[in-house]
Design a protein around this motif. Sequence first.
Motif, PDB file in Angstrom:
ATOM      1  N   SER A   5       0.813  -1.209   0.000  1.00  0.00           N
ATOM      2  CA  SER A   5       0.000   0.000   0.000  1.00  0.00           C
ATOM      3  C   SER A   5       0.850   1.264   0.000  1.00  0.00           C
ATOM      4  N   ILE A   6       2.121   1.187   0.417  1.00  0.00           N
ATOM      5  CA  ILE A   6       2.951   2.395   0.418  1.00  0.00           C
ATOM      6  C   ILE A   6       3.934   2.438  -0.751  1.00  0.00           C
ATOM      7  N   TYR A   7       4.065   1.340  -1.470  1.00  0.00           N
ATOM      8  CA  TYR A   7       4.966   1.300  -2.611  1.00  0.00           C
ATOM      9  C   TYR A   7       4.376   2.086  -3.767  1.00  0.00           C
ATOM     10  N   LYS A   8       5.171   2.962  -4.326  1.00  0.00           N
ATOM     11  CA  LYS A   8       4.757   3.706  -5.507  1.00  0.00           C
ATOM     12  C   LYS A   8       5.748   3.395  -6.610  1.00  0.00           C
ATOM     13  N   THR A   9       5.239   3.020  -7.767  1.00  0.00           N
ATOM     14  CA  THR A   9       6.105   2.734  -8.900  1.00  0.00           C
ATOM     15  C   THR A   9       6.831   4.018  -9.277  1.00  0.00           C
ATOM     16  N   ASP A  11       8.497   7.018 -11.314  1.00  0.00           N
ATOM     17  CA  ASP A  11       8.087   7.629 -12.580  1.00  0.00           C
ATOM     18  C   ASP A  11       8.852   7.053 -13.770  1.00  0.00           C
ATOM     19  N   TRP A  12      10.161   6.785 -13.585  1.00  0.00           N
ATOM     20  CA  TRP A  12      10.939   6.266 -14.710  1.00  0.00           C
ATOM     21  C   TRP A  12      10.420   4.902 -15.157  1.00  0.00           C
ATOM     22  N   MET A  13       9.956   4.086 -14.194  1.00  0.00           N
ATOM     23  CA  MET A  13       9.424   2.769 -14.545  1.00  0.00           C
ATOM     24  C   MET A  13       8.077   2.924 -15.252  1.00  0.00           C
ATOM     25  N   THR A  14       7.204   3.763 -14.724  1.00  0.00           N
ATOM     26  CA  THR A  14       5.893   3.981 -15.347  1.00  0.00           C
ATOM     27  C   THR A  14       6.049   4.449 -16.787  1.00  0.00           C
ATOM     28  N   GLN A  15       6.932   5.426 -17.004  1.00  0.00           N
ATOM     29  CA  GLN A  15       7.144   5.958 -18.352  1.00  0.00           C
ATOM     30  C   GLN A  15       7.781   4.910 -19.261  1.00  0.00           C
ATOM     31  N   THR A  16       8.772   4.206 -18.745  1.00  0.00           N
ATOM     32  CA  THR A  16       9.456   3.198 -19.557  1.00  0.00           C
ATOM     33  C   THR A  16       8.503   2.079 -19.951  1.00  0.00           C
ATOM     34  N   LEU A  17       7.665   1.630 -19.034  1.00  0.00           N
ATOM     35  CA  LEU A  17       6.706   0.573 -19.368  1.00  0.00           C
ATOM     36  C   LEU A  17       5.756   1.028 -20.477  1.00  0.00           C
ATOM     37  N   ALA A  18       5.267   2.262 -20.380  1.00  0.00           N
ATOM     38  CA  ALA A  18       4.382   2.795 -21.430  1.00  0.00           C
ATOM     39  C   ALA A  18       5.117   2.860 -22.767  1.00  0.00           C
ATOM     40  N   ASP A  19       6.376   3.291 -22.723  1.00  0.00           N
ATOM     41  CA  ASP A  19       7.176   3.354 -23.955  1.00  0.00           C
ATOM     42  C   ASP A  19       7.365   1.959 -24.545  1.00  0.00           C
ATOM     43  N   LEU A  20       7.684   0.992 -23.703  1.00  0.00           N
ATOM     44  CA  LEU A  20       7.942  -0.362 -24.194  1.00  0.00           C
ATOM     45  C   LEU A  20       6.691  -1.005 -24.794  1.00  0.00           C
ATOM     46  N   VAL A  21       5.547  -0.759 -24.188  1.00  0.00           N
ATOM     47  CA  VAL A  21       4.312  -1.300 -24.759  1.00  0.00           C
ATOM     48  C   VAL A  21       4.083  -0.679 -26.140  1.00  0.00           C
ATOM     49  N   ARG A  22       4.353   0.605 -26.268  1.00  0.00           N
ATOM     50  CA  ARG A  22       4.198   1.262 -27.571  1.00  0.00           C
ATOM     51  C   ARG A  22       5.221   0.721 -28.572  1.00  0.00           C
ATOM     52  N   HIS A  23       6.457   0.529 -28.150  1.00  0.00           N
ATOM     53  CA  HIS A  23       7.516   0.064 -29.046  1.00  0.00           C
ATOM     54  C   HIS A  23       7.361  -1.410 -29.407  1.00  0.00           C
ATOM     55  N   GLU A  24       7.017  -2.221 -28.433  1.00  0.00           N
ATOM     56  CA  GLU A  24       6.963  -3.674 -28.638  1.00  0.00           C
ATOM     57  C   GLU A  24       5.591  -4.141 -29.115  1.00  0.00           C
ATOM     58  N   MET A  89      -2.880 -14.099 -22.742  1.00  0.00           N
ATOM     59  CA  MET A  89      -2.356 -13.287 -21.653  1.00  0.00           C
ATOM     60  C   MET A  89      -3.076 -11.943 -21.637  1.00  0.00           C
ATOM     61  N   LYS A  90      -3.581 -11.582 -20.489  1.00  0.00           N
ATOM     62  CA  LYS A  90      -4.244 -10.284 -20.329  1.00  0.00           C
ATOM     63  C   LYS A  90      -3.185  -9.194 -20.128  1.00  0.00           C
ATOM     64  N   LEU A  91      -3.539  -7.965 -20.452  1.00  0.00           N
ATOM     65  CA  LEU A  91      -2.602  -6.846 -20.394  1.00  0.00           C
ATOM     66  C   LEU A  91      -2.028  -6.644 -18.993  1.00  0.00           C
ATOM     67  N   ASN A  92      -2.846  -6.755 -17.946  1.00  0.00           N
ATOM     68  CA  ASN A  92      -2.323  -6.524 -16.594  1.00  0.00           C
ATOM     69  C   ASN A  92      -1.260  -7.560 -16.225  1.00  0.00           C
ATOM     70  N   VAL A  93      -1.431  -8.786 -16.672  1.00  0.00           N
ATOM     71  CA  VAL A  93      -0.434  -9.841 -16.422  1.00  0.00           C
ATOM     72  C   VAL A  93       0.840  -9.533 -17.213  1.00  0.00           C
ATOM     73  N   LYS A  97       4.661  -8.806 -15.770  1.00  0.00           N
ATOM     74  CA  LYS A  97       5.800  -9.580 -16.261  1.00  0.00           C
ATOM     75  C   LYS A  97       6.848  -8.651 -16.876  1.00  0.00           C
ATOM     76  N   LEU A  98       6.395  -7.658 -17.645  1.00  0.00           N
ATOM     77  CA  LEU A  98       7.308  -6.713 -18.278  1.00  0.00           C
ATOM     78  C   LEU A  98       8.118  -5.947 -17.234  1.00  0.00           C
ATOM     79  N   GLU A  99       7.467  -5.522 -16.158  1.00  0.00           N
ATOM     80  CA  GLU A  99       8.184  -4.808 -15.099  1.00  0.00           C
ATOM     81  C   GLU A  99       9.288  -5.688 -14.510  1.00  0.00           C
ATOM     82  N   GLY A 100       9.001  -6.954 -14.302  1.00  0.00           N
ATOM     83  CA  GLY A 100      10.017  -7.877 -13.784  1.00  0.00           C
ATOM     84  C   GLY A 100      11.193  -8.022 -14.731  1.00  0.00           C
ATOM     85  N   ILE A 101      10.910  -8.080 -16.033  1.00  0.00           N
ATOM     86  CA  ILE A 101      11.980  -8.210 -17.028  1.00  0.00           C
ATOM     87  C   ILE A 101      12.825  -6.945 -17.069  1.00  0.00           C
ATOM     88  N   VAL A 102      12.178  -5.781 -16.974  1.00  0.00           N
ATOM     89  CA  VAL A 102      12.934  -4.522 -16.930  1.00  0.00           C
ATOM     90  C   VAL A 102      13.876  -4.544 -15.734  1.00  0.00           C
TER      91      VAL A 102
END
Length: 192
Positions: A5-9, A11-24, A89-93, A97-102
């Motif tokens: 509940s206190i962990y916040k992703t 900003d660099w991870m949030t932005q990178t994940l959005a970029d990777l979904v767009r790129h990949e 595979m659903k997008l949330n899954v 997984k993508l965050e773990g790979i990053v």
Amino acid sequence: LIMASIYKTPDWMTQTLADLVRHEGFREWAYPDPLSSLFKKYKKERWGFVPAMSILEKLGVSLSEADKTGAPWTIGIGFTKGVTVNSQMKLNVAMHKLEGIVLDHLPVLDKVLPGWQNLPLFAKTVVVNMAFNMGSRLLQFKNSMSLIGQGNYKQAASNLRKSAWAKQVGQRAVELTARLERQAIDPKHRVV
């Protein structure tokens, strides 16, 4: 539960994940490798957007033939490990997984650019994206990474544009090198 509940992703991870979904790109259903003979023969099909079995049945391709001629089967955001013709595979899954790979690719970034965490957001997202995309091959980019670490973003962008990587990844390189030159994330791509 309390930690979650206190962990916040970051900003660099949030932005990178959005970029990777767009790129990949994201595909919910398994699809044959784009370099496979199955994909090349039937490339006009909607691979990855509908169940592969429905496409194979329509084409009259057996499961055993599809396994041989379409491997490796891919799903989500370019994942191949454990994927079969019937995988879904659903997008949330996929995002989890993508965050773990990053995160798995950060040690190579630590090695080639110690202190990358102190870079401005635009630069962090570039180097993390490249680490994901290239893995250990990023170690061959010591000069460009050093220039980024020194804040010489224009020269780093110029170096990167001349690389084989830029030719191989096309629009991704155009976007990331422009981000370095402008020292900003294009507003149409910014999510944080």
